[in-house]
Scaffold this motif. Structure first.
Motif, PDB file in Angstrom:
ATOM      1  N   THR A   8       4.390   5.643  10.639  1.00  0.00           N
ATOM      2  CA  THR A   8       4.451   5.261   9.988  1.00  0.00           C
ATOM      3  C   THR A   8       3.631   4.709   8.580  1.00  0.00           C
ATOM      4  O   THR A   8       3.514   5.637   8.257  1.00  0.00           O
ATOM      5  CB  THR A   8       3.487   4.278  11.366  1.00  0.00           C
ATOM      6  N   SER A   9       4.320   4.000   7.814  1.00  0.00           N
ATOM      7  CA  SER A   9       3.885   3.580   7.076  1.00  0.00           C
ATOM      8  C   SER A   9       3.233   2.212   6.441  1.00  0.00           C
ATOM      9  O   SER A   9       3.280   1.485   7.165  1.00  0.00           O
ATOM     10  CB  SER A   9       5.241   3.824   6.185  1.00  0.00           C
ATOM     11  N   SER A  10       2.417   2.152   5.520  1.00  0.00           N
ATOM     12  CA  SER A  10       1.353   0.978   5.179  1.00  0.00           C
ATOM     13  C   SER A  10       2.319   0.906   3.588  1.00  0.00           C
ATOM     14  O   SER A  10       1.872   2.017   3.198  1.00  0.00           O
ATOM     15  CB  SER A  10       0.678   0.953   5.280  1.00  0.00           C
ATOM     16  N   TYR A  11       2.261  -0.428   3.176  1.00  0.00           N
ATOM     17  CA  TYR A  11       2.697  -0.717   2.201  1.00  0.00           C
ATOM     18  C   TYR A  11       1.467  -1.950   1.385  1.00  0.00           C
ATOM     19  O   TYR A  11       0.922  -2.058   1.905  1.00  0.00           O
ATOM     20  CB  TYR A  11       3.607  -1.218   1.951  1.00  0.00           C
ATOM     21  N   ARG A  30       2.234   3.511   0.331  1.00  0.00           N
ATOM     22  CA  ARG A  30       1.011   4.268  -0.281  1.00  0.00           C
ATOM     23  C   ARG A  30       0.535   5.628   0.624  1.00  0.00           C
ATOM     24  O   ARG A  30       1.681   6.119   0.511  1.00  0.00           O
ATOM     25  CB  ARG A  30      -0.158   3.387   1.000  1.00  0.00           C
ATOM     26  N   ASP A  52      -2.855  -5.508   0.721  1.00  0.00           N
ATOM     27  CA  ASP A  52      -1.773  -4.926   1.710  1.00  0.00           C
ATOM     28  C   ASP A  52      -0.433  -5.659   1.377  1.00  0.00           C
ATOM     29  O   ASP A  52      -0.311  -6.971   1.641  1.00  0.00           O
ATOM     30  CB  ASP A  52      -2.495  -5.188   3.176  1.00  0.00           C
ATOM     31  N   TRP A  53       0.482  -5.462   1.838  1.00  0.00           N
ATOM     32  CA  TRP A  53       1.991  -6.015   1.460  1.00  0.00           C
ATOM     33  C   TRP A  53       1.831  -6.952   3.213  1.00  0.00           C
ATOM     34  O   TRP A  53       2.439  -7.898   2.692  1.00  0.00           O
ATOM     35  CB  TRP A  53       2.488  -5.018   2.159  1.00  0.00           C
ATOM     36  N   VAL A  54       1.697  -6.522   3.795  1.00  0.00           N
ATOM     37  CA  VAL A  54       1.396  -7.775   5.504  1.00  0.00           C
ATOM     38  C   VAL A  54       0.552  -8.715   5.421  1.00  0.00           C
ATOM     39  O   VAL A  54       0.623  -9.786   5.869  1.00  0.00           O
ATOM     40  CB  VAL A  54       2.166  -6.779   6.727  1.00  0.00           C
TER      41      VAL A  54
END
Length: 70
Positions: A8-11, A30, A52-54
């Motif tokens: 999983t990736s977060s951006y 990130r 945070d992107w989302v």
């Protein structure tokens, strides 16, 4: 024996750092450090690690970053 790998990736969210650039939100992988970084689509952007992107409300997103980040 089998194993399943889940990645999983977060951006982080960012804004283009170019004169006259459209006001788009870009995704940056990130971990990030506040300052300049390259977005997923290759644009040089200003990024703040707490964004945070989302969770950025009401922003227009870069189509290429959206495609890559999902």
């Amino acid at each position: 024996m089998t194993a399943t790998l889940h990645a999983t990736s977060s951006y982080a969210a960012s804004a283009a750092h170019l004169p006259g650039a459209r006001p788009l939100t870009h995704a940056v992988a990130r971990p990030v450090v506040d300052g300049l970084d390259q977005s997923l689509c290759g644009v040089l952007v200003s990024v703040r690690s707490q964004e945070d992107w989302v969770t950025v409300p009401g922003s227009s997103r870069c189509e290429e970053c959206t495609r890559i980040a999902g």
